[in-house]
Every structure is written in C-alpha cells, then in structure tokens.
Design an enzyme around this catalytic site. Structure first.
Site, PDB file in Angstrom:
ATOM      1  N   PRO A  33       2.320  -9.394  -0.109  1.00  0.00           N
ATOM      2  CA  PRO A  33       3.270  -9.750   0.961  1.00  0.00           C
ATOM      3  C   PRO A  33       4.607  -9.013   0.791  1.00  0.00           C
ATOM      4  O   PRO A  33       5.391  -8.939   1.727  1.00  0.00           O
ATOM      5  CB  PRO A  33       3.467 -11.257   0.810  1.00  0.00           C
ATOM      6  N   GLU A  42       0.559 -15.450  -8.189  1.00  0.00           N
ATOM      7  CA  GLU A  42       1.963 -15.169  -7.861  1.00  0.00           C
ATOM      8  C   GLU A  42       2.214 -13.682  -7.677  1.00  0.00           C
ATOM      9  O   GLU A  42       3.284 -13.267  -7.276  1.00  0.00           O
ATOM     10  CB  GLU A  42       2.888 -15.719  -8.963  1.00  0.00           C
ATOM     11  N   ARG A  52     -12.630   3.195  10.936  1.00  0.00           N
ATOM     12  CA  ARG A  52     -12.926   3.568  12.319  1.00  0.00           C
ATOM     13  C   ARG A  52     -12.284   4.886  12.733  1.00  0.00           C
ATOM     14  O   ARG A  52     -12.624   5.441  13.778  1.00  0.00           O
ATOM     15  CB  ARG A  52     -12.573   2.438  13.284  1.00  0.00           C
ATOM     16  N   ASP A  82      -6.624   3.836  22.107  1.00  0.00           N
ATOM     17  CA  ASP A  82      -6.148   2.766  21.235  1.00  0.00           C
ATOM     18  C   ASP A  82      -4.734   2.350  21.594  1.00  0.00           C
ATOM     19  O   ASP A  82      -3.886   3.182  21.859  1.00  0.00           O
ATOM     20  CB  ASP A  82      -6.114   3.238  19.776  1.00  0.00           C
TER      21      ASP A  82
HETATM   22 CL1  6GU Z   1      -1.327  -8.021   1.630  1.00  0.00          CL
HETATM   23  N1  6GU Z   1      -1.371 -10.478   0.674  1.00  0.00           N
HETATM   24  C1  6GU Z   1      -1.163 -11.799   0.796  1.00  0.00           C
HETATM   25  N2  6GU Z   1      -1.498 -12.588  -0.235  1.00  0.00           N
HETATM   26  N3  6GU Z   1      -0.636 -12.372   1.850  1.00  0.00           N
HETATM   27  C2  6GU Z   1      -0.327 -11.562   2.856  1.00  0.00           C
HETATM   28  C3  6GU Z   1      -0.523 -10.190   2.826  1.00  0.00           C
HETATM   29  C4  6GU Z   1      -1.055  -9.665   1.699  1.00  0.00           C
HETATM   30  N4  6GU Z   1      -0.111  -9.670   3.993  1.00  0.00           N
HETATM   31  C5  6GU Z   1       0.330 -10.686   4.708  1.00  0.00           C
HETATM   32  N5  6GU Z   1       0.203 -11.838   4.036  1.00  0.00           N
END
Ligand code: 6GU
Length: 244
Positions: free
Chosen positions: A90, A117, A155, A170
C-alpha cells in the site's frame, strides 16, 4: 514473457492464473506464469517467512532472505534476462496503464506479494525495482494486487488477446474512458438502444462515441479530465451537446 508471482499463499494465486485470458496466453506459448511458494526459500523446520519488527511495534515483518533467494533462483532460471522486480505494498506508487505498458516491455516480471505489517525495507530498497499499490484501500495481502498487475500486463503481450484491435479502444490509452456499449435486443423491457447506433451511419456513430467518452470522463473522472487534450472537434461536440 515470463511472470513469476512469489507468495506465501500459492493456493490463492494458482487457480486464477490457470483460467481466463491468462491461461490463453500460456497455451499460445507467448506467456509463462509461475506461482512460486516463498516457503521453498526458507531453511528452518518451521519454514519461517516473518519475524518481529526491530524497534518494537505490533505485527510481524516479512524476512528478507527468502525474497532475495527466490529472486536469485528465478532470475537464474530465466537466464538473467532483463527483469522488473515489483513489491506489492500500500506504500507503493499507484498502478496505472502506463506502468502496465512499461512492465510488458521486459521479458521477466517478478511480483513479490507483501503481507502482515510489511516486508523488510531492504527487499524494497536493494532487491525490488518497483513498489506498487493498486489503490487507496487496505487489502489483507499482495496476492490480489499481484494478480491485477499480472492480468493488466499479460493482456498487452502480443498474442494473448484474441482481438488486439480492442487494445486501441482501451480506457486510458488516450486518457478518456470508453463509451457505452450495447448489443441485441435493440429494445429490452422498454429500454432502447440509442438510435444512432442502429443507423449504420459510421461517421455519426464515431462522433456519438467520442462525445460519450468526453461526457463520461468529465462527469466521473475529474482527475483524468484535467489532463485531456481537447481537439477543436471535441470542443464542437461538447458545445453542440450543451445547446441540446
Ligand atoms: Cl499492493 N497491498 C495491500 N496489502 N493492500 C493494498 C495494495 C497492496 N494496494 C492497495 N491496497
């Protein structure tokens, strides 16, 4: 192209890469996708992949050694061809079509799925070439993000899609959303397909679709709309639409 997905949950990833368009590319021989169990690269009896964080704090951190060893083994297997090594987190850069196009240019893509974590920062700093997030929400792990990235990249590999012309249409290729699409029946429960699409008038259909793309993008995606380069023809279409 070869894509390796390194995960502590191979059983979550495997069924997805065995079906859909991803399977098609593999059958066509232009794409190889491997699900790789991170625990294969541990050496202790418990096959440990995580440990407590230095400095204290809640949760566990994924250990660096299995990731380093997995990437080394996979790159060796692939003959050390150029690779992008992507950590899903994230904290990463937001994934988009431009990144998918970039990743599709290298012969080897390695996706490292994060968990708990997070991953020991040395993996991100010294092993990975990229850290990528798929959106501003929290998932339990990087498996779904890795599959999203693999799908978006696969793709684009020549020979994976049946109809490569669809790539040109697209959403995002030119910064606009795609237009609405309809198929038979022309009327369903009293809901009619727009007359222009049944008219056979190709120039008018193209103009209608362009206008729909502009209107949708303006309405739904102000972030994309800001960056759109409107042509004089676009401005004319929008002006006419406003006049009704
Ligand atoms: Cl890449 N990992 C996690 N755990 N949560 C996320 C993410 C990635 N992308 C958005 N939320």
């Amino acid at each position: 192209m070869r894509i390796d997905i390194v995960t502590i949950f191979p059983e979550m990833v495997e069924p997805v890469v065995r079906c859909s368009m991803l399977a098609r590319g593999q059958q066509a021989g232009v794409l190889q996708i491997h699900t790789v169990d991170l625990r294969q690269f541990t050496h202790d009896r418990h096959r440990t992949t995580d440990d407590a964080p230095f400095g204290g704090g809640a949760g566990m951190v994924m250990k660096p050694e299995p990731f380093f060893e997995a990437v080394e083994a996979l790159r060796e297997q692939a003959g050390w061809v150029p690779a992008r090594i992507v950590v899903t987190t994230p904290q990463g850069r937001l994934f988009n079509q431009r990144m998918a196009v970039e990743f599709a240019q290298v012969p080897h893509l390695i996706l490292l799925c994060g968990h708990y974590e997070g991953i020991d920062e040395r993996v991100c700093q010294y092993l990975a070439t990229d850290e990528v997030s798929i959106g501003d929400y929290v998932l339990t792990g990087g498996e779904l993000p890795a599959l999203v990235i693999a799908d978006a990249v696969a793709r684009l590999v020549p020979g994976v899609l049946g109809n490569p012309e669809s790539l040109q249409q697209d959403s995002f290729v030119d910064g606009l959303l795609a237009p609405p699409q309809y198929t038979r029946p022309a009327e369903y429960r009293g809901y009619r397909v727009p007359d222009v699409l049944l008219s056979g008038h190709h120039a008018q259909i193209a103009r209608w679709r362009r206008l729909q793309r502009l209107l949708r993008t303006r309405e739904r995606r102000p972030d994309l709309w800001q960056k759109v380069q409107l042509t004089p023809e676009d401005l004319k279409l929008l002006r006419e639409a406003e006049e009704g």
